[in-house]
Design an enzyme around this catalytic site. Structure first.
Site, PDB file in Angstrom:
ATOM      1  N   ARG A  95       0.868  -1.146   0.024  1.00  0.00           N
ATOM      2  CA  ARG A  95      -0.012   0.061   0.027  1.00  0.00           C
ATOM      3  C   ARG A  95       0.735   1.173  -0.083  1.00  0.00           C
ATOM      4  O   ARG A  95       1.950   1.039   0.664  1.00  0.00           O
ATOM      5  CB  ARG A  95      -1.180  -0.142   1.263  1.00  0.00           C
ATOM      6  CG  ARG A  95      -1.976  -0.934   1.206  1.00  0.00           C
ATOM      7  CD  ARG A  95      -2.724  -0.673   2.432  1.00  0.00           C
ATOM      8  NE  ARG A  95      -2.354  -1.536   3.625  1.00  0.00           N
ATOM      9  CZ  ARG A  95      -3.055  -1.913   4.642  1.00  0.00           C
ATOM     10  NH1 ARG A  95      -4.258  -1.428   4.717  1.00  0.00           N
ATOM     11  NH2 ARG A  95      -2.599  -2.377   5.693  1.00  0.00           N
ATOM     12  N   SER A 125       8.553  -4.685   6.112  1.00  0.00           N
ATOM     13  CA  SER A 125       8.246  -5.889   7.029  1.00  0.00           C
ATOM     14  C   SER A 125       8.876  -7.146   7.038  1.00  0.00           C
ATOM     15  O   SER A 125       8.708  -8.057   6.585  1.00  0.00           O
ATOM     16  CB  SER A 125       6.844  -6.248   7.024  1.00  0.00           C
ATOM     17  OG  SER A 125       5.879  -5.229   6.796  1.00  0.00           O
ATOM     18  N   ASP A 142       6.674  -3.639  10.394  1.00  0.00           N
ATOM     19  CA  ASP A 142       5.021  -3.407  10.626  1.00  0.00           C
ATOM     20  C   ASP A 142       4.813  -3.632  11.745  1.00  0.00           C
ATOM     21  O   ASP A 142       3.757  -3.099  12.277  1.00  0.00           O
ATOM     22  CB  ASP A 142       4.401  -4.325   9.429  1.00  0.00           C
ATOM     23  CG  ASP A 142       5.191  -5.973   9.657  1.00  0.00           C
ATOM     24  OD1 ASP A 142       4.358  -6.712   9.185  1.00  0.00           O
ATOM     25  OD2 ASP A 142       5.788  -6.053  10.204  1.00  0.00           O
TER      26      ASP A 142
HETATM   27  C1  0WK Z   1      -1.505  -4.692   7.730  1.00  0.00           C
HETATM   28  C2  0WK Z   1      -0.244  -3.696   8.036  1.00  0.00           C
HETATM   29  C3  0WK Z   1       0.938  -4.477   7.519  1.00  0.00           C
HETATM   30  C4  0WK Z   1       1.371  -5.890   7.841  1.00  0.00           C
HETATM   31  C5  0WK Z   1       0.030  -6.431   7.545  1.00  0.00           C
HETATM   32  C6  0WK Z   1       0.452  -7.833   7.979  1.00  0.00           C
HETATM   33  O1  0WK Z   1      -0.791  -2.613   7.586  1.00  0.00           O
HETATM   34  O2  0WK Z   1       2.015  -3.517   7.719  1.00  0.00           O
HETATM   35  O3  0WK Z   1       2.441  -6.013   7.180  1.00  0.00           O
HETATM   36  O4  0WK Z   1      -1.048  -6.195   8.161  1.00  0.00           O
HETATM   37  O5  0WK Z   1      -0.856  -8.972   7.733  1.00  0.00           O
HETATM   38  P1  0WK Z   1      -0.775  -9.535   6.208  1.00  0.00           P
HETATM   39  O6  0WK Z   1      -1.296  -8.603   5.253  1.00  0.00           O
HETATM   40  O7  0WK Z   1       0.347 -10.147   5.996  1.00  0.00           O
HETATM   41  O8  0WK Z   1      -1.804 -10.529   6.518  1.00  0.00           O
HETATM   42  C1  BGC Z   2       9.295 -10.600   8.900  1.00  0.00           C
HETATM   43  C2  BGC Z   2       9.007  -9.411   9.959  1.00  0.00           C
HETATM   44  C3  BGC Z   2       7.732  -9.134   9.852  1.00  0.00           C
HETATM   45  C4  BGC Z   2       6.658 -10.295   9.976  1.00  0.00           C
HETATM   46  C5  BGC Z   2       5.316  -9.975   9.834  1.00  0.00           C
HETATM   47  C6  BGC Z   2       8.104 -11.719   9.107  1.00  0.00           C
HETATM   48  O1  BGC Z   2       8.399 -12.633   7.984  1.00  0.00           O
HETATM   49  O2  BGC Z   2      10.614 -11.117   9.266  1.00  0.00           O
HETATM   50  O3  BGC Z   2       9.820  -8.582   9.876  1.00  0.00           O
HETATM   51  O4  BGC Z   2       7.431  -8.145  10.762  1.00  0.00           O
HETATM   52  O5  BGC Z   2       7.106 -11.071   8.812  1.00  0.00           O
HETATM   53  O6  BGC Z   2       5.050  -9.282   8.629  1.00  0.00           O
END
Ligand code: 0WK
Ligand code: BGC
Ligand code: 0WK
Ligand code: BGC
Length: 902
Positions: free
Chosen positions: A523, A587, A641
């Protein structure tokens, strides 16, 4: 015909949840769902109680291909007294007979699975209820939850202390009392079911089991969707109609005669089994006797004479009816004379003809009544199958059907008249229901063995409280090693300083760009912070996709793509050429010595872009911006993140001092005391530490919790050997763990009938979102099936769906518990940092898995509460993503910078 329709209505009443309690015909589910599939094999004991003979059998079934069955049996007497005594005496007697049988067979030392044909109405509990209790037990103990409760005695049995009790535990107790042999009681079935299974072995069309013997009853294969007492709507299950009780609610009063009422009044169970008392062998002779007595008294027979024999209950046995009814007239009349003389009567030829006529009428009525109810069952099956022409076989047993050719002839004939559009075959069971009982036992044993094997495998994915405490302890140890200068480089949990020292204080203001890279979506955001906090933060964002190739191409391509998205976003926001500070939520694990620098230690999750690891991602971004020349970035702060999420939530709740992500990946951060962070100068105040706990386990800390499935997922992942803790928890991997378990189950024949479909072999098809969908409570089984169908796992059964759901819940539960254990280590560390007995703190959390999985968050919180009871932890879901947090951090950094510059 009318009676047949009446009985059909009774069947519906029994099947329907609301009317079943008051229905006379109980339509009892038997949990026999599958007929033998040819894989059964082994030695089985069978008890056959309830008919005219009590038999014990040893049944040997050879598997592989053509199944061969060998049987040896012995009949034992059940004295009249025992049939009317106390229940424990009966079961002791059965245990004694069993011991004698095993002795004779020389197998007393063997513990064989046993199938118990107990031919009385029993309420059975789910076979799969076995499933829930088998977990840690051998097949034997599992039986403790398989119950078969006797509803009421029928026929010649009336014993105390059994009705309402589970006959399995009564038998087991009796066997235990003897103590000189043991068995595995695997199944209790009705003789109708045993007969259907016995005949089903030779004729696959056999879907009805009929007994017309001492008693009468029938079972048939019903569609699960019609069994309202049970959930699950797929496939079939055998239903024991217990039609002997038809009329117990008065439904047959227009057909019953005074003779029928007299028989019932003189029976062991008045008011019960009224239909049976008009048909079965236990009563047929008596019916004839009472008619003869009535006629004799009315001077219509034997010149009105009677004899003690004629007046005594049961002295005109049903066998007499068979012989008097022989299809050859003179033989029948001769037999009538012989029988009547044996009863002290001096019958005339007319008396003999009349007696034969009475026998014909009584048994004809019995046959036709039976035909009427049988026709109703056949119509039910035909309608279930929506078949024009039903081809069906009825497996039959029982002394009346077998020894009374006129009865079977009339029954067959009337059935064909009542359901002319059915092609029906009657198949007499040659070996009694013992073989069928062995088959049901073999199937139950196969199901139980398969279940035990599935649970043994799933147990490797179930963590005990002690194990979770150990995970917490090891995580605490690794975190300490991560903070210590000496061991930081060796440890797997890097405890990376983030240079974020304080949470926002509300004075932050200005416009900030924010990038959010690394989660399931990329994003670009514009965050407008205004002084007076209460006014909402203005955020505008646009989601861009990053495809696999970009994630795993070159770093240049990746950052060019990022810059392309930023410039597209600025155009979209009408801010072409702007120069703004940027908060870069990146992240991935980064080494930082200051906020605007982040050396990427390693890629994780789906990223593998070359030329980035070991580089400063701020430089990589700035170089890409320079290459593009579309806009400028005047300051870049790199935040993880978890940190962004903590900040975003801290804006709402100042007590928020931890950030947790459970999404594509998993990680956490928290505010650590500066004096504990030996890898950074300074001892005052606190700094946020990015734990990077995903890597926990890279030095083998988790090996003794890892299963073969975890190793398979790791070996096939983008970064084998890395992020072991993450690979047992986060969204990118749970689906793959499940898929590997399902493949293993299938390969072992424990699922999908052992058929390993190409789809199931395809990596990534079992997306983690399916886990969340499959586990949501309001999803009925058929919806689970449609997910499996969508995944191309066509042909999966209802049971398969149940299993898939169980695997999903076991895998997700472990993930949540492991996450809870890691968090317990963190909050307890903070509590100890602050020498508090009780700590109350808030965790800002984000991530698709945490947010969408129906049970993850509650299981994680339960585990956390259990492992860190001195911490009261509140979870605050981040509604706006980490972008806001990144902007706030950038704002704080810019303020610092401008102050320092001042
Ligand atoms: C939303 C956050 C973002 C993070 C994500 C993790 O804005 O920074 O990396 O959540 O959740 P995912 O999208 O990997 O399920
Ligand atoms: C990364 C982290 C991150 C997490 C959640 C992991 O794979 O090493 O830096 O915070 O994923 O997105
Ligand atoms: C033989 C079967 C047994 C069943 C009996 C019924 O093996 O399970 O109960 O038939 O017939 P009966 O012996 O009551 O005439
Ligand atoms: C019992 C049934 C049994 C039938 C035939 C009836 O009295 O209630 O369970 O199947 O007899 O033996």
């Amino acid at each position: 015909m009318e009676l047949s329709v009446r009985f059909r209505r009774e069947m519906d009443k029994g099947l329907c949840r609301d009317t079943n309690p008051t229905a006379a015909v109980k339509m009892l589910p038997t949990f026999v769902r599958s007929t033998p599939d040819g894989t059964e094999q082994g030695e089985f004991l069978a008890l056959d109680l309830g008919g005219s003979n009590f038999r014990i059998l040893l049944v040997k079934v050879q598997g592989n291909g053509e199944q061969k069955v060998e049987m040896e049996s012995q009949t034992y007497d059940i004295p009249e007294l025992v049939m009317r005594g106390s229940g424990s005496e009966l079961f002791d007697h059965i245990a004694d007979c069993l011991a004698d049988f095993l002795e004779k067979m020389g197998i007393k030392d063997k513990k064989l699975p046993l199938g118990f044909t107990f031919s009385f109405p029993c309420l059975q509990t789910k076979l799969d209820e076995i499933k829930s209790s088998i977990q840690k037990t051998s097949a034997h103990d599992q039986m403790s939850s398989y119950q078969s409760v006797l509803m009421s005695w029928t026929k010649g049995f009336r014993l105390s202390g059994v009705e309402g009790k589970d006959v399995v535990s009564l038998l087991r107790r009796a066997i235990k009392k003897r103590g000189d042999f043991d068995t595995d009681i695997m199944a209790v079935i009705s003789d109708t079911v045993g007969t259907m299974m016995t005949c089903g072995f030779d004729d696959r069309h056999c879907e009805i089991g009929l007994i017309v013997g001492t008693g009468t009853n029938a079972c048939y294969m019903e569609q699960m969707r019609n069994l309202q007492l049970l959930d699950g709507d797929e496939g079939q299950m055998c239903v024991n109609t217990e039609w002997g009780a038809f009329g117990d609610d008065g439904a047959l009063e227009d057909l019953r005669t005074d003779i029928d009422r007299e028989i019932d009044a003189g029976s062991l169970n008045p008011g019960k089994q009224l239909f049976e008392k008009m048909i079965s062998g236990m009563y047929m002779g008596e019916l004839v006797r009472l008619i003869m007595v009535k006629m004799a008294r009315d001077k219509l027979l034997f010149q009105g004479n009677t004899t003690p024999d004629l007046l005594t209950t049961g002295h005109f046995s049903t066998n007499y009816v068979y012989t008097i009814e022989s299809d050859k007239d003179e033989e029948g009349l001769a037999n009538a004379e012989k029988v009547l003389r044996s009863m002290g009567l001096n019958p005339s030829a007319e008396d003999c003809a009349a007696t034969r006529r009475i026998c014909q009428i009584v048994s004809t009525r019995a046959a036709h009544l039976c035909a009427a109810t049988l026709a109703a069952v056949m119509r039910q099956i035909r309608d279930n199958k929506a078949a024009e022409k039903l081809r069906i076989t009825i497996g039959v047993d029982g002394s009346v059907y077998k020894n009374h050719p006129e009865f079977s002839r009339r029954l067959n004939k009337m059935v064909r008249r009542l359901v002319p559009d059915c092609d029906v075959r009657f198949l007499q069971s040659q070996h009694g229901s013992g073989k069928g009982a062995a088959m049901v036992t073999a199937v139950a044993y196969r199901l139980a063995a398969q279940h035990a094997e599935r649970q043994r495998i799933l147990d490797t994915l179930r963590l005990s409280r002690e194990q979770l405490f150990e995970v917490k302890r090891r995580m605490t140890e690794e975190m300490a090693r991560g903070l210590s200068k000496q061991t930081h480089d060796q440890t797997s949990v890097k405890m990376l300083p983030t240079y974020v020292r304080s949470t926002p204080d509300g004075t932050e203001q200005g416009d900030f760009l924010a990038l959010d890279l690394g989660g399931s979506s990329f994003r670009v955001l514009l965050v407008r912070l205004k002084k007076e906090k209460k006014q909402k933060v203005d955020m505008h964002q646009k989601i861009y996709s990053i495809d696999q190739d970009t994630m795993q191409g070159t770093g240049e391509e990746l950052f060019d793509h990022i810059v392309y998205c930023i410039s597209d976003f600025l155009d979209y926001m009408g801010m072409r050429g702007a120069s703004l500070p940027l908060g870069f939520t990146f992240s991935f694990p980064c080494d930082q010595t200051k906020l605007d620098e982040g050396i990427l230690l390693k890629w994780t999750k789906g990223f593998k872009a070359s030329g980035c690891e070991g580089k400063d991602v701020v430089m990589l971004l700035k170089e890409a911006v320079r290459r593009k020349q579309k806009f400028d970035l005047n300051f870049v702060a790199v935040v993880n993140d978890t940190v962004g999420t903590m900040m975003t939530c801290a804006y709402e709740d100042p007590q928020c001092e931890l950030g947790l992500i459970v999404g594509t990946g998993t990680n956490a951060c928290y505010m650590e005391e500066m004096h504990n962070i030996e890898t950074v100068e300074g001892n005052e105040g606190r700094m946020c530490v990015n734990v990077e706990w995903g890597a926990f386990g890279e030095n083998g800390e988790l090996d003794d919790f890892c299963t073969e499935f975890d190793r398979a997922v790791d070996e096939c992942s983008n970064h084998p050997g890395k992020q072991r803790y993450e690979k047992m928890i986060s969204g990118m991997y749970l689906g793959e763990i499940v898929r590997n378990v399902l493949m293993d189950f299938t390969a072992k024949g424990l699922l999908f009938r052992g058929k390993l479909s190409e789809r199931l072999k395809t990596r990534g098809i079992f997306e983690t979102k399916f886990l969340s969908q499959i586990e949501s409570d309001r999803l009925a089984m058929r919806q689970v099936r449609s997910i499996l169908q969508h995944l191309g796992l066509t042909g999966s059964t209802c049971d398969d769906s149940v299993l898939v759901k169980e695997v999903c819940s076991v895998v997700a539960r472990r993930a949540a518990q492991l996450c809870g254990a890691g968090l317990a280590a963190l909050v307890d560390k903070i509590r100890q940092n602050r020498n508090l007995n009780q700590l109350s703190i808030t965790v800002g959390v984000d991530g698709t898995l945490y947010k969408t999985h129906p049970h993850f968050s509650s299981i994680m919180q339960e585990t956390l509460q259990d492992l860190a009871p001195q911490c009261e932890v509140t979870f605050l879901k981040s509604e706006d993503g980490s972008g806001k947090g990144a902007a706030l951090i950038t704002a704080v950094a810019c303020r610092f910078k401008s102050e320092k510059l001042l």
